[in-house]
Design an enzyme around this catalytic site. Structure first.
Site, short mmCIF file in Angstrom:
data_model
loop_
_atom_site.label_atom_id
_atom_site.label_comp_id
_atom_site.label_asym_id
_atom_site.label_seq_id
_atom_site.Cartn_x
_atom_site.Cartn_y
_atom_site.Cartn_z
N THR A 1 1.72 56.09 -4.03
CA THR A 1 3.00 55.88 -3.32
C THR A 1 3.94 55.14 -4.27
OG1 THR A 1 2.07 53.84 -2.40
CG2 THR A 1 1.94 55.83 -1.02
N THR B 1 -1.31 52.13 -0.41
CA THR B 1 -0.42 51.06 0.05
C THR B 1 0.86 51.68 0.59
OG1 THR B 1 -1.32 49.57 -1.60
CG2 THR B 1 0.83 48.98 -0.67
N ARG C 1 -8.57 44.45 -7.03
CA ARG C 1 -7.86 44.05 -8.24
C ARG C 1 -8.39 44.88 -9.39
NH1 ARG C 1 -9.92 38.22 -8.25
NH2 ARG C 1 -11.58 39.40 -7.26
N PHE D 1 -4.22 32.07 -8.32
CA PHE D 1 -2.87 32.62 -8.47
C PHE D 1 -1.83 31.54 -8.65
CE2 PHE D 1 -2.91 37.25 -8.23
CZ PHE D 1 -4.29 37.40 -8.23
N GLY E 1 2.56 41.56 -13.63
CA GLY E 1 2.89 42.95 -13.89
C GLY E 1 1.90 43.82 -13.14
N CYS F 1 0.88 47.08 -8.87
CA CYS F 1 0.81 46.67 -7.46
C CYS F 1 1.84 45.61 -7.10
CB CYS F 1 -0.61 46.21 -7.13
SG CYS F 1 -1.78 47.55 -7.17
C1 UDX Z 1 -3.21 42.99 -7.10
C2 UDX Z 1 -3.84 42.18 -5.97
O1 UDX Z 1 -4.48 41.04 -6.52
C3 UDX Z 1 -4.86 43.03 -5.23
O2 UDX Z 1 -5.39 42.32 -4.12
C4 UDX Z 1 -4.17 44.29 -4.71
O3 UDX Z 1 -5.05 45.12 -4.07
C5 UDX Z 1 -3.53 45.01 -5.86
O4 UDX Z 1 -2.65 44.17 -6.55
P1 UDX Z 1 -3.87 43.70 -9.56
O5 UDX Z 1 -2.57 44.34 -9.64
O6 UDX Z 1 -5.06 44.40 -10.07
O7 UDX Z 1 -4.21 43.29 -8.02
O8 UDX Z 1 -3.76 42.36 -10.40
P2 UDX Z 1 -3.85 40.80 -10.15
O9 UDX Z 1 -5.17 40.31 -10.56
O10 UDX Z 1 -3.36 40.49 -8.81
O11 UDX Z 1 -2.77 40.31 -11.23
C6 UDX Z 1 -1.45 40.75 -11.09
C7 UDX Z 1 -0.60 40.15 -12.17
O12 UDX Z 1 -0.40 38.76 -11.93
C8 UDX Z 1 -1.18 40.27 -13.57
O13 UDX Z 1 -0.15 40.61 -14.45
C9 UDX Z 1 -1.69 38.86 -13.86
O14 UDX Z 1 -1.64 38.56 -15.24
C10 UDX Z 1 -0.67 38.01 -13.10
N1 UDX Z 1 -1.19 36.71 -12.67
C11 UDX Z 1 -2.24 36.65 -11.81
C12 UDX Z 1 -0.53 35.54 -13.11
O15 UDX Z 1 0.42 35.59 -13.88
N2 UDX Z 1 -0.99 34.34 -12.66
C13 UDX Z 1 -2.04 34.23 -11.79
O16 UDX Z 1 -2.40 33.10 -11.42
C14 UDX Z 1 -2.70 35.43 -11.36
#
Ligand code: UDX
Length: 461
Positions: free
Chosen positions: A86, A121, A155, A268, A276, A279
């Site tokens: 999507t 999603t 994730r 987080f 990035g 998602c």
């Molecule tokens: C995310 C959600 O975590 C997940 O539950 C959902 O189903 C899909 O989207 P994902 O995109 O795989 O998962 O990555 P995630 O681990 O969430 O990280 C997302 C971004 O945030 C990454 O670029 C990561 O580097 C950044 N990040 C994450 C931070 O900058 N700081 C943090 O503390 C955590």
């Protein structure tokens, strides 16, 4: 139970593979014949730890089958998981055309009642539109289609573990039958009865995940609300990081102390180059768009997005401050993927960094354990090398963009010898400032004024 997965992208493959590992029979189909051919040949078209083992084991056990024959797949199962993409439209709203196409396909091919489950999603209210579409497209068959929502919280990089050991399983249903069917689907996961590739000697004891049953609109909202809140936390930590730089604090210590409060939680809150991936950025945009459509002001999320975009600015300010002139400088980039343990570079901050540095005339060399080929397809004029020492050779600066653990294990004294100028900008706060200083590096990161790092180290010795 006989299950169907439509869409063999990352969500579809993890869902299909893990449900087959939970002893369900799964038929998975995709309208991309080359993808199905790759899967039938036993190869996985994406890098996701453990996914190849899960899929291979399920196929060996005869519980997972890939086919291009969508009709055959649809007729083979009672519960159909829609896992198609999507992607965002220019407006930011989610493009639901693939879902609509699948509804038409199901209505045309089904010969018996089906439970159709949204796994992709989707914005709230998609479920009711999907149900209407199914019944409109299928009215000549007189078949009844039930719809449910079952958002995933996987994730990238840990998706298989996230599926087998979820915090919660959310299902949005309209009636008891759909509730019963989805309970049966997830019962092995809830009860821990599945072959876990992560724990071949048995999974560690842990609390059973909650099986949360709600309405379809609530389930759809839970996904967007959860992802958007994660992004909010990250942007909040990044503003704290800016404050630490101006006020002499250490963002790692500030966020650690915040996270010790269970009302906030430690996850987080990692400051750095921003979020990035395919998602968080996409889901925020879709949620903002959805809110606007129904007259709800979600400027809070718009602000989180603006703060996130600003991280690149913050980095470029540091690059200019340290290098003075960026033009013709040789810059080494450690990491291209949007986060470790994935080859995914979609909406990766590293892409924007490359664009900005190239625009200022820098000469770039880059490395990543998994994502080089995907980056080369977008930026063919960057010099890539799987060997970090090679890309460090003769560099005027080195930027850590993705916190792959193997980068931390590097022989940094060798990196120091290779570089023309030992200047390291660590955008993921992966390295220890004091250790880098002691090795003779000019070192900078986010929200950790060097002064603070040395004091802390002294007191903890
Ligand atoms: C995310 C959600 O975590 C997940 O539950 C959902 O189903 C899909 O989207 P994902 O995109 O795989 O998962 O990555 P995630 O681990 O969430 O990280 C997302 C971004 O945030 C990454 O670029 C990561 O580097 C950044 N990040 C994450 C931070 O900058 N700081 C943090 O503390 C955590």
């Amino acid at each position: 139970m006989k299950l169907v997965v439509i869409g063999c992208g990352y969500v579809g493959l993890v869902t299909g593979g893990c449900l087959a590992a939970a002893r369900h029979e799964v038929v998975a189909t995709d309208n991309d014949a080359s993808k199905i051919a790759t899967l039938q040949a036993g190869r996985i078209p994406i890098y996701e730890p453990h996914l190849d083992e899960v899929v291979a084991a399920a196929r060996r056990a005869g519980r997972l089958r890939f086919t291009t024959d969508a009709g055959d797949a649809i007729r083979s199962g009672d519960v159909i998981f829609i896992c198609v993409g999507t992607p965002p439209r220019a407006t930011g709203e989610a493009d639901l055309s693939a879902i609509d196409n699948v509804a038409r396909l199901i209505a045309a091919e089904a010969r018996s009642p089906k439970l159709v489950v949204e796994k992709s999603t989707v914005p709230a209210q998609t479920g009711q539109n999907l149900k209407r579409a199914l019944n409109v497209y299928g009215h000549s068959s007189g078949l009844h289609f039930d719809v449910a929502s079952n958002p995933e919280f996987l994730r990238e990089g840990t998706a298989v573990g996230d599926f087998f050991h979820p915090d919660r399983i959310v299902v949005g249903v309209e009636g008891v039958e759909a509730d019963r069917q989805l309970r049966e689907v997830y019962e092995p996961i809830v009860e821990g009865r599945f072959e876990c590739v992560l724990h071949p000697n048995g999974c560690p004891q842990s609390a059973k995940p909650e099986f949360l049953v709600t309405t379809i609109p609530s389930a759809e909202l839970i996904k967007h609300a959860s992802n958007s809140f994660l992004a909010l936390k990250i942007s909040y930590a990044n503003v704290i990081s800016d404050l630490c730089e101006r006020l002499g604090g250490n963002v790692e210590e500030v966020t650690r102390a915040m996270g010790l409060d269970p009302r906030i939680g430690p996850q987080f809150l990692k400051a750095g180059l921003g979020f990035g991936g395919f998602c968080l950025p996409k889901d925020i945009q879709a949620f903002i768009h959805l809110a606007e459509q129904v007259g709800v002001d979600f400027s809070l999320l718009k602000e989180a997005e603006r703060i996130n975009r600003q991280r690149i600015e913050r980095l470029m300010e540091k690059v200019r401050n340290h290098l003075w002139v960026v033009k013709d400088k040789q810059i080494a980039l450690l990491g291209l993927a949007f986060k470790p343990f994935t080859d995914d570079i979609r909406l990766a901050p590293a892409l924007e960094v490359i664009r900005r540095l190239q625009a200022e005339g820098a000469k770039l060399r880059a490395t990543d354990p998994q994502a080089i080929e995907r980056a080369r397809a977008i930026f063919p004029d960057v010099i890539y090398n799987a060997d970090p020492y090679e890309i460090a050779r003769g560099a005027d600066a080195l930027l850590v963009l993705t916190e792959w653990p193997q980068f931390k294990q590097l022989d940094w004294s060798r990196i120091h010898r290779e570089m023309a100028r030992p200047l390291v900008l660590d955008t993921r706060n992966m390295l220890d400032p004091l250790t880098m200083k002691l090795q003779g590096f000019e070192y900078d990161s986010f929200g950790r004024p060097e002064a603070n790092a040395s004091v802390t180290a002294e007191s903890s010795r």
